[in-house]
Write a protein that holds these residues in place. Structure first.
Motif, PDB file in Angstrom:
ATOM      1  N   GLU A 193      44.000  45.602  38.266  1.00  0.00           N
ATOM      2  CA  GLU A 193      43.711  46.381  37.056  1.00  0.00           C
ATOM      3  C   GLU A 193      42.461  45.872  36.333  1.00  0.00           C
ATOM      4  O   GLU A 193      41.817  46.612  35.595  1.00  0.00           O
ATOM      5  N   GLY A 194      42.156  44.594  36.492  1.00  0.00           N
ATOM      6  CA  GLY A 194      40.948  44.051  35.869  1.00  0.00           C
ATOM      7  C   GLY A 194      41.064  43.794  34.390  1.00  0.00           C
ATOM      8  O   GLY A 194      40.049  43.706  33.692  1.00  0.00           O
ATOM      9  N   TRP A 195      42.288  43.668  33.863  1.00  0.00           N
ATOM     10  CA  TRP A 195      42.482  43.416  32.437  1.00  0.00           C
ATOM     11  C   TRP A 195      42.089  41.981  32.088  1.00  0.00           C
ATOM     12  O   TRP A 195      42.171  41.070  32.903  1.00  0.00           O
ATOM     13  N   PHE A 196      41.723  41.804  30.829  1.00  0.00           N
ATOM     14  CA  PHE A 196      41.334  40.477  30.358  1.00  0.00           C
ATOM     15  C   PHE A 196      42.529  39.527  30.395  1.00  0.00           C
ATOM     16  O   PHE A 196      43.598  39.841  29.893  1.00  0.00           O
ATOM     17  N   LEU A 197      42.351  38.410  30.987  1.00  0.00           N
ATOM     18  CA  LEU A 197      43.287  37.289  31.073  1.00  0.00           C
ATOM     19  C   LEU A 197      44.557  37.625  31.841  1.00  0.00           C
ATOM     20  O   LEU A 197      44.970  36.855  32.726  1.00  0.00           O
ATOM     21  N   ILE A 198      45.179  38.775  31.555  1.00  0.00           N
ATOM     22  CA  ILE A 198      46.438  39.121  32.212  1.00  0.00           C
ATOM     23  C   ILE A 198      46.224  39.263  33.716  1.00  0.00           C
ATOM     24  O   ILE A 198      46.998  38.747  34.527  1.00  0.00           O
ATOM     25  N   SER A 199      45.166  39.983  34.104  1.00  0.00           N
ATOM     26  CA  SER A 199      44.898  40.173  35.533  1.00  0.00           C
ATOM     27  C   SER A 199      44.522  38.861  36.212  1.00  0.00           C
ATOM     28  O   SER A 199      44.864  38.632  37.377  1.00  0.00           O
TER      29      SER A 199
END
Length: 421
Positions: A193-199
């Protein structure tokens, strides 16, 4: 009158390492901050490969032999014996593991590889503990001897066998690996997904549950096991006392020679296990030169970790990660990490300035500016830089962490039975 049972008294407790030790919450906060900075760099540069599941899985695989070698060095040096021979003991582990693994299966190969490394440890113990030879000289000699012995034995054992040459063994049967299907797939999807920190966190955790060898699990378990044995048992206290003050330990009834022998033999066995990982898991065969300096990098990881298992594991992970960049899209990933290095150098310069170390702060800031200029004016780095990255990181980490280190007080010092009388 002092008896051997007094070994559990506080008088034998080794001094605490110099400088303040990070508590677990602070350490977790530092790791989270580093991961957040890496996530920012990934988003800015578009280099998704620096934290994807495949990258992290490869990094874990490459970190394991380094960590096992480092654990071997930790056992020896906590007993006061410097073990530069880790490289040679790993080489013995690769050869013996592949030789036995081909004939009798991979689990037998693991056992025989450990024995091969332990033989190297025993030789080092005899030379340094009994005959008081300089530890560095003995370690270098073992490295040379192990390399020469395996070069001699490999053609005798492997030439003429199917899929083998004078420098390579036949393939060894796989140990097998496991993946947690639902969790692995979910973390991989989240990572994409490329989400900040979570990914990025998903990529890190995904690498721990995807295509993991059973030997990797054993290696990971050895880190807390080492900590518990050395810091929570009377045996560990006696062993560590031999590396801090062997004369005082002997006066309290500790058989210093025995504990040094045990520690160095275990050290060789752990290094041999790291070699087995290379010749059975990382590659299913022995190949001349496959250790490639990992014994020395394991020693560097141990020093980076301040002779503590937890710090050693972090160091091994760092070196394994940088080594993995050489295998998976190395040029673009290393180029992206130049930006991360520049940011970290600026943060370091600010920290030094707050401590009123203005000259060091200015130099650090200048280096950070040069690294950022390198990143901003190029689109990739030369392949030679990618190949050298693990070794450059090793030197930088040791240089930057040197001031906070404290080795065992009697590490590398000659000791003769009864010298305190």
């Amino acid at each position: 009158m002092t008896t051997a049972t007094d070994v559990n008294q506080p008088t034998l407790q080794p001094a605490a390492p110099g400088g303040r030790r990070l508590s677990l919450p602070v350490l977790l906060l530092v790791i989270a901050g580093a991961l957040a900075l890496t996530s920012i760099v990934r988003i800015i540069t578009g280099a998704d490969g620096i934290t994807n599941v495949s990258q992290m899985s490869t990094a874990l695989e490459l970190a394991v032999p380094i960590g096992l070698a480092g654990l071997g060095g930790l056992w020896a040096e906590r007993a006061g014996v410097v073990n530069i021979g880790l490289e040679g003991m790993m080489i013995l582990g690769t050869w013996f593991g592949a030789w036995a693994g081909y004939q009798w299966g991979p689990w037998t190969g693991i056992l025989v590889g450990i024995i091969g490394g332990a033989i190297g440890g025993l030789l080092h113990a005899v030379v340094t503990v009994t005959f008081h030879v300089n530890h560095i000289v003995s370690g270098v000699a073992i490295n040379i001897l192990a390399l020469g012995a395996t070069r001699y034995l490999a053609p005798l054992a492997f030439e003429g066998l199917p899929g083998a040459t004078g420098k390579q063994s036949p393939p060894v049967e796989s140990l097998g690996a496991f993946t947690i299907p639902g969790l692995s797939d979910g973390l991989s999807d989240l990572n994409r997904e490329g989400w900040f920190l979570i990914s990025d966190l998903a990529g890190l955790l995904g690498g721990l549950v995807t295509n993991v060898s059973w030997l990797t699990l054993i290696a990971i378990a050895l880190v807390p096991a080492t900590w518990w044995i050395l810091w929570r048992t009377p045996f560990g206290l006696r062993l560590r006392s031999c590396g801090e003050n062997p004369i005082a330990a002997e006066s309290l009834g500790v058989n210093v020679y025995k504990y040094k022998y045990i520690a160095v033999i275990i050290s060789g066995g752990l290094a041999g296990l790291g070699g087995v990982f290379l010749s059975i898991v990382a590659n299913p065969f022995y190949l001349e030169g496959q250790v490639s300096g990992r014994g020395y990098i394991g020693l560097a990881a141990m020093i980076f970790g301040n002779w503590m298992p937890g710090g050693l594991a972090i160091g091994a992970g760092l070196f394994g990660y940088t080594d993995s960049l050489n295998l998976r899209g190395g040029s673009s990933n290393v180029h992206a990490l130049l930006l991360l290095a520049a940011i970290l150098l600026v943060i370091g310069a600010i920290w030094l300035a707050l401590r009123k170390k203005y000259n060091a702060s200015a130099i650090t800031l200048l280096i950070g500016a040069l690294v950022f200029t390198w990143y901003a004016t190029t689109n990739e780095v030369p392949n030679q830089v990618v190949s050298a990255t693990p070794y450059v990181i090793t030197l930088l980490v040791l240089a930057l962490s040197a001031q906070r280190l404290r080795m065992p007080k009697a590490d590398g010092m000659p000791y003769r039975r009864g010298q305190g009388k």
